[in-house]
Design a protein around this motif. Sequence first.
Motif, PDB file in Angstrom:
ATOM      1  N   GLU A  36      -1.168   4.182  -2.893  1.00 47.95           N
ATOM      2  CA  GLU A  36      -2.041   5.039  -4.129  1.00 47.95           C
ATOM      3  C   GLU A  36      -1.650   4.432  -5.525  1.00 47.95           C
ATOM      4  N   GLU A  37      -0.358   3.772  -5.509  1.00 41.92           N
ATOM      5  CA  GLU A  37      -0.252   3.266  -6.708  1.00 41.92           C
ATOM      6  C   GLU A  37      -1.153   2.001  -7.136  1.00 41.92           C
ATOM      7  N   GLU A  38      -1.332   1.184  -6.316  1.00 34.51           N
ATOM      8  CA  GLU A  38      -2.283   0.084  -6.568  1.00 34.51           C
ATOM      9  C   GLU A  38      -3.738   0.408  -6.631  1.00 34.51           C
ATOM     10  N   GLU A  39      -4.165   1.397  -6.004  1.00 36.90           N
ATOM     11  CA  GLU A  39      -5.543   2.128  -6.136  1.00 36.90           C
ATOM     12  C   GLU A  39      -5.715   2.657  -7.379  1.00 36.90           C
ATOM     13  N   ARG A  40      -4.621   3.367  -7.939  1.00 43.15           N
ATOM     14  CA  ARG A  40      -4.707   3.988  -9.276  1.00 43.15           C
ATOM     15  C   ARG A  40      -5.061   2.740 -10.316  1.00 43.15           C
ATOM     16  N   ALA A  41      -4.188   1.938 -10.053  1.00 41.21           N
ATOM     17  CA  ALA A  41      -3.965   0.650 -11.056  1.00 41.21           C
ATOM     18  C   ALA A  41      -5.564   0.178 -11.306  1.00 41.21           C
ATOM     19  N   VAL A  42      -6.139  -0.046  -9.949  1.00 36.31           N
ATOM     20  CA  VAL A  42      -7.544  -0.657  -9.850  1.00 36.31           C
ATOM     21  C   VAL A  42      -8.455   0.263 -10.628  1.00 36.31           C
ATOM     22  N   PHE A  43      -8.451   1.377 -10.336  1.00 37.52           N
ATOM     23  CA  PHE A  43      -9.296   2.328 -10.987  1.00 37.52           C
ATOM     24  C   PHE A  43      -9.065   2.485 -12.416  1.00 37.52           C
ATOM     25  N   GLU A  44      -8.051   2.435 -12.814  1.00 34.54           N
ATOM     26  CA  GLU A  44      -7.616   2.488 -14.230  1.00 34.54           C
ATOM     27  C   GLU A  44      -8.600   1.265 -15.094  1.00 34.54           C
ATOM     28  N   VAL A  45      -8.557   0.118 -14.441  1.00 32.66           N
ATOM     29  CA  VAL A  45      -9.101  -0.896 -14.999  1.00 32.66           C
ATOM     30  C   VAL A  45     -10.687  -0.769 -14.786  1.00 32.66           C
ATOM     31  N   LEU A  46     -10.978  -0.353 -13.727  1.00 32.42           N
ATOM     32  CA  LEU A  46     -12.525  -0.208 -13.498  1.00 32.42           C
ATOM     33  C   LEU A  46     -13.130   0.639 -14.375  1.00 32.42           C
ATOM     34  N   ASP A  47     -12.368   1.855 -14.809  1.00 32.19           N
ATOM     35  CA  ASP A  47     -12.859   2.921 -15.766  1.00 32.19           C
ATOM     36  C   ASP A  47     -12.791   2.527 -17.035  1.00 32.19           C
ATOM     37  N   SER A  48     -12.107   1.351 -17.445  1.00 29.20           N
ATOM     38  CA  SER A  48     -11.833   1.159 -18.705  1.00 29.20           C
ATOM     39  C   SER A  48     -13.215   0.185 -19.308  1.00 29.20           C
ATOM     40  N   GLY A  49     -13.706  -0.471 -18.293  1.00 30.89           N
ATOM     41  CA  GLY A  49     -14.928  -1.335 -18.385  1.00 30.89           C
ATOM     42  C   GLY A  49     -14.696  -2.768 -18.540  1.00 30.89           C
ATOM     43  N   ARG A  50     -13.236  -3.358 -18.809  1.00 30.54           N
ATOM     44  CA  ARG A  50     -12.649  -4.462 -18.924  1.00 30.54           C
ATOM     45  C   ARG A  50     -12.204  -5.043 -17.926  1.00 30.54           C
ATOM     46  N   LEU A  51     -12.953  -5.732 -16.868  1.00 29.46           N
ATOM     47  CA  LEU A  51     -12.569  -6.304 -15.761  1.00 29.46           C
ATOM     48  C   LEU A  51     -12.191  -7.737 -16.102  1.00 29.46           C
ATOM     49  N   ALA A  52     -12.294  -8.324 -17.080  1.00 29.57           N
ATOM     50  CA  ALA A  52     -11.595  -9.806 -17.457  1.00 29.57           C
ATOM     51  C   ALA A  52     -11.238  -9.756 -18.762  1.00 29.57           C
ATOM     52  N   GLN A  53     -10.324 -10.511 -18.996  1.00 25.74           N
ATOM     53  CA  GLN A  53      -9.425 -10.704 -20.450  1.00 25.74           C
ATOM     54  C   GLN A  53      -9.126  -9.561 -21.057  1.00 25.74           C
ATOM     55  N   GLY A  54      -9.000  -8.337 -20.258  1.00 26.27           N
ATOM     56  CA  GLY A  54      -8.701  -6.973 -21.259  1.00 26.27           C
ATOM     57  C   GLY A  54      -7.101  -6.902 -21.449  1.00 26.27           C
ATOM     58  N   PRO A  55      -6.693  -5.713 -21.857  1.00 26.55           N
ATOM     59  CA  PRO A  55      -5.163  -5.683 -21.913  1.00 26.55           C
ATOM     60  C   PRO A  55      -4.282  -5.799 -20.936  1.00 26.55           C
ATOM     61  N   VAL A  56      -4.861  -5.190 -19.680  1.00 28.03           N
ATOM     62  CA  VAL A  56      -4.122  -5.335 -18.428  1.00 28.03           C
ATOM     63  C   VAL A  56      -3.799  -6.983 -18.121  1.00 28.03           C
ATOM     64  N   VAL A  57      -4.804  -7.673 -18.307  1.00 26.82           N
ATOM     65  CA  VAL A  57      -4.657  -9.048 -18.000  1.00 26.82           C
ATOM     66  C   VAL A  57      -3.741  -9.836 -18.911  1.00 26.82           C
ATOM     67  N   ARG A  58      -3.743  -9.224 -20.184  1.00 24.70           N
ATOM     68  CA  ARG A  58      -2.813  -9.946 -21.104  1.00 24.70           C
ATOM     69  C   ARG A  58      -1.279  -9.304 -20.750  1.00 24.70           C
ATOM     70  N   ALA A  59      -1.287  -8.147 -20.358  1.00 23.46           N
ATOM     71  CA  ALA A  59       0.302  -7.593 -20.256  1.00 23.46           C
ATOM     72  C   ALA A  59       0.608  -8.288 -18.457  1.00 23.46           C
ATOM     73  N   PHE A  60      -0.213  -8.499 -17.881  1.00 23.98           N
ATOM     74  CA  PHE A  60       0.142  -9.206 -16.830  1.00 23.98           C
ATOM     75  C   PHE A  60       0.649 -10.904 -16.968  1.00 23.98           C
ATOM     76  N   GLU A  61      -0.096 -11.469 -17.685  1.00 23.21           N
ATOM     77  CA  GLU A  61       0.283 -12.851 -18.206  1.00 23.21           C
ATOM     78  C   GLU A  61       1.654 -12.787 -18.808  1.00 23.21           C
ATOM     79  N   ALA A  62       1.857 -11.875 -19.813  1.00 24.64           N
ATOM     80  CA  ALA A  62       3.391 -11.797 -20.636  1.00 24.64           C
ATOM     81  C   ALA A  62       4.349 -11.726 -19.530  1.00 24.64           C
ATOM     82  N   ALA A  63       4.271 -10.438 -18.633  1.00 24.59           N
ATOM     83  CA  ALA A  63       5.054 -10.108 -17.688  1.00 24.59           C
ATOM     84  C   ALA A  63       5.550 -11.341 -16.555  1.00 24.59           C
ATOM     85  N   PHE A  64       4.428 -12.055 -16.352  1.00 26.57           N
ATOM     86  CA  PHE A  64       4.662 -12.999 -15.350  1.00 26.57           C
ATOM     87  C   PHE A  64       5.289 -14.326 -16.070  1.00 26.57           C
ATOM     88  N   ALA A  65       5.060 -14.528 -17.405  1.00 28.67           N
ATOM     89  CA  ALA A  65       5.520 -15.569 -18.063  1.00 28.67           C
ATOM     90  C   ALA A  65       7.129 -15.234 -18.191  1.00 28.67           C
TER      91      ALA A  65
END
Length: 112
Positions: A36-65
């Motif tokens: 459910e947690e993964e599903e919620r995260a995916v739907f949040e991104v889909l609902d945002s309309g930013r599938l690429a290079q959005g704030p979730v991607v930037r946050a992931f890149e920073a956390a991974f680095a």
Amino acid sequence: MTAAGTGSRRAIPRERLHGCEPMRRRVPMVRPLIGEEEERAVFEVLDSGRLAQGPVVRAFEAAFAAYCGAAHAVAVSNGTVALHAALRAFGISEGDEVITTPFSYSGTRSAS
């Protein structure tokens, strides 16, 4: 599985499969665990309309680095693109020899 030197097929005893089903035609690589947690995260991104290079991607890149102890990280769309970027980052280009495992997938060849 072929018995050595006989050319005949023999079954692997179930107790040696360690709870896995016998393989039929392909080697299972991964089985995703999506809850459910993964599903919620995916739907949040889909609902945002930013599938690429959005704030979730930037946050992931920073956390991974930060996790890797690196100054930067770059999210890419798939493994082939990741291999291509890694080869270029190391200065490997056309004509250079790259030795890899024979148990791989087409992206390994495509990236070189």
